[in-house]
Write a protein that holds these residues in place. Structure first.
Motif, PDB file in Angstrom:
ATOM      1  N   TYR A   6      -1.968  -1.216  11.679  1.00  0.00           N
ATOM      2  CA  TYR A   6      -3.048  -2.191  11.846  1.00  0.00           C
ATOM      3  C   TYR A   6      -3.359  -2.828  10.501  1.00  0.00           C
ATOM      4  CZ  TYR A   6      -4.031   0.234  16.273  1.00  0.00           C
ATOM      5  OH  TYR A   6      -3.943   0.799  17.523  1.00  0.00           O
ATOM      6  N   PHE A   7      -3.745  -4.111  10.515  1.00  0.00           N
ATOM      7  CA  PHE A   7      -4.242  -4.797   9.329  1.00  0.00           C
ATOM      8  C   PHE A   7      -5.747  -5.010   9.470  1.00  0.00           C
ATOM      9  CE2 PHE A   7      -0.007  -7.122   8.241  1.00  0.00           C
ATOM     10  CZ  PHE A   7       0.479  -5.937   7.698  1.00  0.00           C
ATOM     11  N   TYR A   8      -6.461  -4.891   8.342  1.00  0.00           N
ATOM     12  CA  TYR A   8      -7.898  -5.159   8.350  1.00  0.00           C
ATOM     13  C   TYR A   8      -8.145  -6.539   7.746  1.00  0.00           C
ATOM     14  CZ  TYR A   8     -12.883  -4.195   8.285  1.00  0.00           C
ATOM     15  OH  TYR A   8     -14.238  -4.230   8.523  1.00  0.00           O
ATOM     16  N   TYR A   9      -8.600  -7.469   8.596  1.00  0.00           N
ATOM     17  CA  TYR A   9      -8.839  -8.840   8.158  1.00  0.00           C
ATOM     18  C   TYR A   9     -10.262  -9.009   7.651  1.00  0.00           C
ATOM     19  CZ  TYR A   9      -4.437 -10.612  10.013  1.00  0.00           C
ATOM     20  OH  TYR A   9      -3.104 -10.869  10.237  1.00  0.00           O
ATOM     21  N   ILE A  10     -10.400  -9.824   6.609  1.00  0.00           N
ATOM     22  CA  ILE A  10     -11.723 -10.167   6.089  1.00  0.00           C
ATOM     23  C   ILE A  10     -12.412 -11.087   7.085  1.00  0.00           C
ATOM     24  CG2 ILE A  10     -12.991 -11.330   4.251  1.00  0.00           C
ATOM     25  CD1 ILE A  10     -10.782 -10.557   2.356  1.00  0.00           C
ATOM     26  N   ALA A  11     -13.675 -10.818   7.381  1.00  0.00           N
ATOM     27  CA  ALA A  11     -14.444 -11.637   8.319  1.00  0.00           C
ATOM     28  C   ALA A  11     -14.735 -12.996   7.704  1.00  0.00           C
ATOM     29  CB  ALA A  11     -15.747 -10.938   8.697  1.00  0.00           C
ATOM     30  N   ALA A  12     -14.873 -14.000   8.563  1.00  0.00           N
ATOM     31  CA  ALA A  12     -15.250 -15.338   8.103  1.00  0.00           C
ATOM     32  C   ALA A  12     -16.674 -15.324   7.585  1.00  0.00           C
ATOM     33  CB  ALA A  12     -15.125 -16.334   9.251  1.00  0.00           C
ATOM     34  N   TYR A  62       0.850  -1.196   0.000  1.00  0.00           N
ATOM     35  CA  TYR A  62       0.000   0.000   0.000  1.00  0.00           C
ATOM     36  C   TYR A  62       0.881   1.239   0.000  1.00  0.00           C
ATOM     37  CZ  TYR A  62      -3.703  -3.199   1.571  1.00  0.00           C
ATOM     38  OH  TYR A  62      -4.589  -4.226   1.689  1.00  0.00           O
ATOM     39  N   PRO A  63       0.427   2.293  -0.733  1.00  0.00           N
ATOM     40  CA  PRO A  63      -0.801   2.361  -1.522  1.00  0.00           C
ATOM     41  C   PRO A  63      -0.595   1.830  -2.941  1.00  0.00           C
ATOM     42  CG  PRO A  63       0.284   4.468  -1.626  1.00  0.00           C
ATOM     43  CD  PRO A  63       1.144   3.597  -0.743  1.00  0.00           C
ATOM     44  N   THR A  64      -1.714   1.615  -3.647  1.00  0.00           N
ATOM     45  CA  THR A  64      -1.700   1.307  -5.071  1.00  0.00           C
ATOM     46  C   THR A  64      -2.712   2.221  -5.747  1.00  0.00           C
ATOM     47  OG1 THR A  64      -3.482  -0.339  -5.032  1.00  0.00           O
ATOM     48  CG2 THR A  64      -1.249  -1.113  -4.496  1.00  0.00           C
ATOM     49  N   SER A  65      -2.777   2.141  -7.053  1.00  0.00           N
ATOM     50  CA  SER A  65      -3.705   2.990  -7.797  1.00  0.00           C
ATOM     51  C   SER A  65      -5.161   2.645  -7.518  1.00  0.00           C
ATOM     52  CB  SER A  65      -3.436   2.881  -9.302  1.00  0.00           C
ATOM     53  OG  SER A  65      -3.550   1.534  -9.731  1.00  0.00           O
ATOM     54  N   SER A  66      -5.426   1.440  -6.976  1.00  0.00           N
ATOM     55  CA  SER A  66      -6.803   1.045  -6.676  1.00  0.00           C
ATOM     56  C   SER A  66      -7.173   1.230  -5.210  1.00  0.00           C
ATOM     57  CB  SER A  66      -7.038  -0.412  -7.082  1.00  0.00           C
ATOM     58  OG  SER A  66      -6.184  -1.287  -6.359  1.00  0.00           O
ATOM     59  N   THR A  67      -6.250   1.742  -4.398  1.00  0.00           N
ATOM     60  CA  THR A  67      -6.536   1.982  -2.982  1.00  0.00           C
ATOM     61  C   THR A  67      -7.536   3.123  -2.834  1.00  0.00           C
ATOM     62  OG1 THR A  67      -4.285   1.292  -2.395  1.00  0.00           O
ATOM     63  CG2 THR A  67      -5.519   2.518  -0.742  1.00  0.00           C
ATOM     64  N   ASP A  68      -8.539   2.925  -1.976  1.00  0.00           N
ATOM     65  CA  ASP A  68      -9.563   3.950  -1.742  1.00  0.00           C
ATOM     66  C   ASP A  68      -8.915   5.274  -1.347  1.00  0.00           C
ATOM     67  OD1 ASP A  68     -11.332   1.923  -2.202  1.00  0.00           O
ATOM     68  OD2 ASP A  68     -12.060   1.765  -0.136  1.00  0.00           O
ATOM     69  N   ILE A  81      -3.710   7.372   8.536  1.00  0.00           N
ATOM     70  CA  ILE A  81      -3.954   7.102   7.122  1.00  0.00           C
ATOM     71  C   ILE A  81      -4.527   5.704   7.013  1.00  0.00           C
ATOM     72  CG2 ILE A  81      -2.861   6.641   4.903  1.00  0.00           C
ATOM     73  CD1 ILE A  81      -0.851   8.840   5.526  1.00  0.00           C
ATOM     74  N   ILE A  82      -5.623   5.572   6.282  1.00  0.00           N
ATOM     75  CA  ILE A  82      -6.245   4.266   6.086  1.00  0.00           C
ATOM     76  C   ILE A  82      -6.160   3.892   4.614  1.00  0.00           C
ATOM     77  CG2 ILE A  82      -8.395   2.943   6.170  1.00  0.00           C
ATOM     78  CD1 ILE A  82      -9.199   4.569   8.605  1.00  0.00           C
ATOM     79  N   PHE A  83      -5.547   2.739   4.358  1.00  0.00           N
ATOM     80  CA  PHE A  83      -5.516   2.161   3.021  1.00  0.00           C
ATOM     81  C   PHE A  83      -6.564   1.048   2.976  1.00  0.00           C
ATOM     82  CE2 PHE A  83      -0.845   3.117   3.683  1.00  0.00           C
ATOM     83  CZ  PHE A  83      -0.805   4.231   2.861  1.00  0.00           C
ATOM     84  N   MET A  84      -7.528   1.152   2.066  1.00  0.00           N
ATOM     85  CA  MET A  84      -8.531   0.093   1.914  1.00  0.00           C
ATOM     86  C   MET A  84      -8.693  -0.243   0.436  1.00  0.00           C
ATOM     87  SD  MET A  84      -9.703  -0.996   4.834  1.00  0.00           S
ATOM     88  CE  MET A  84     -11.267  -1.775   4.446  1.00  0.00           C
TER      89      MET A  84
END
Length: 234
Positions: free
Chosen positions: A223-229, A144-150, A181-184
């Protein structure tokens, strides 16, 4: 307190009362979801997932839902003058992430100390130079970041032997002195493992480019944002 798991047709799926504290001690976070999803019937999965999501909140150390502290209590620092070492960190646990959050802790960095004051993430020219990379013996890579990062509007790239391929970036939400800064990027999940190594880097320092007038070091929590199960039909 105890959880009584729900009944279906007067038959309990789990006949005993479960003490959450005992459960947390008995099960490691990385196997918690897998264990109970295998045990319980699929038509009750949504109910059980909701209950265990609350337990995972207790286990997790991050302040926001989905966020898990990756950089540890010491934080991660990065340098405007060189490739930062000694502040590497690992993923909190194996899984898929769709974002990262940087929370400023201390220090300051500068791309031209003769002209601009220090900033948290970049420089007085408005550019943000901080990036999150994955370190690997086969070659480092920018996550992060990339061109597709929010919220990212511009990503300027270059060749860099140390893997910091983002020379600078711009956002319609964040600037070089934002407290966080939040990268999503929900469409680009990354599979991470506890053995993976990550670091924060300041592009010019990382790549050894135009550093003669650079100065400073800054530190942040990551921090990392994990995908929920999710429930799967058996």
């Amino acid at each position: 307190f105890f959880f009584n798991f729900p009944h279906k047709n007067s038959r309990p799926y789990f006949s005993q009362q479960v003490n959450p504290a005992s459960l947390l001690l008995a099960l490691d976070r990385s196997i918690l979801l897998t264990a109970y999803k295998e045990y319980f019937a699929s038509d009750m999965c949504s109910v059980i997932l909701m209950i265990f999501a609350l337990l995972l909140q207790v286990i997790g150390s991050a302040a926001d839902e989905g966020w898990q502290l990756a950089s540890g209590t010491a934080g991660a620092c990065f340098s405007a003058t060189s490739f930062a070492t000694g502040y590497e960190f690992n993923a909190p646990y194996a899984g898929e992430i769709i974002g990262a959050k940087l929370v400023y802790r201390s220090g300051g960095v500068n791309c031209n100390s003769n002209q601009y004051p220090d900033s948290y993430w970049g420089c007085g020219n408005g550019h943000i130079y901080t990036e999150l990379i994955k370190e690997d013996a086969a070659g480092n890579a920018a996550l992060y970041p990339t061109s597709s990062t929010d919220t990212v509007t511009t990503v300027n790239t270059w060749d860099c032997a140390n893997g910091c391929t983002v020379s600078y970036w711009l956002s319609n939400t964040y600037h070089s002195n934002s407290n966080e800064i939040i990268f999503m990027d929900e469409n680009t999940p990354y599979v991470v493992d506890e053995s993976d190594i990550f670091s924060l880097q300041y592009s010019e320092g990382c790549c050894g480019v135009s550093t003669s007038d650079n100065a400073g070091e800054a530190c942040a929590d990551v921090y990392f944002y994990y995908i929920a199960a999710t429930c799967e039909e058996s």
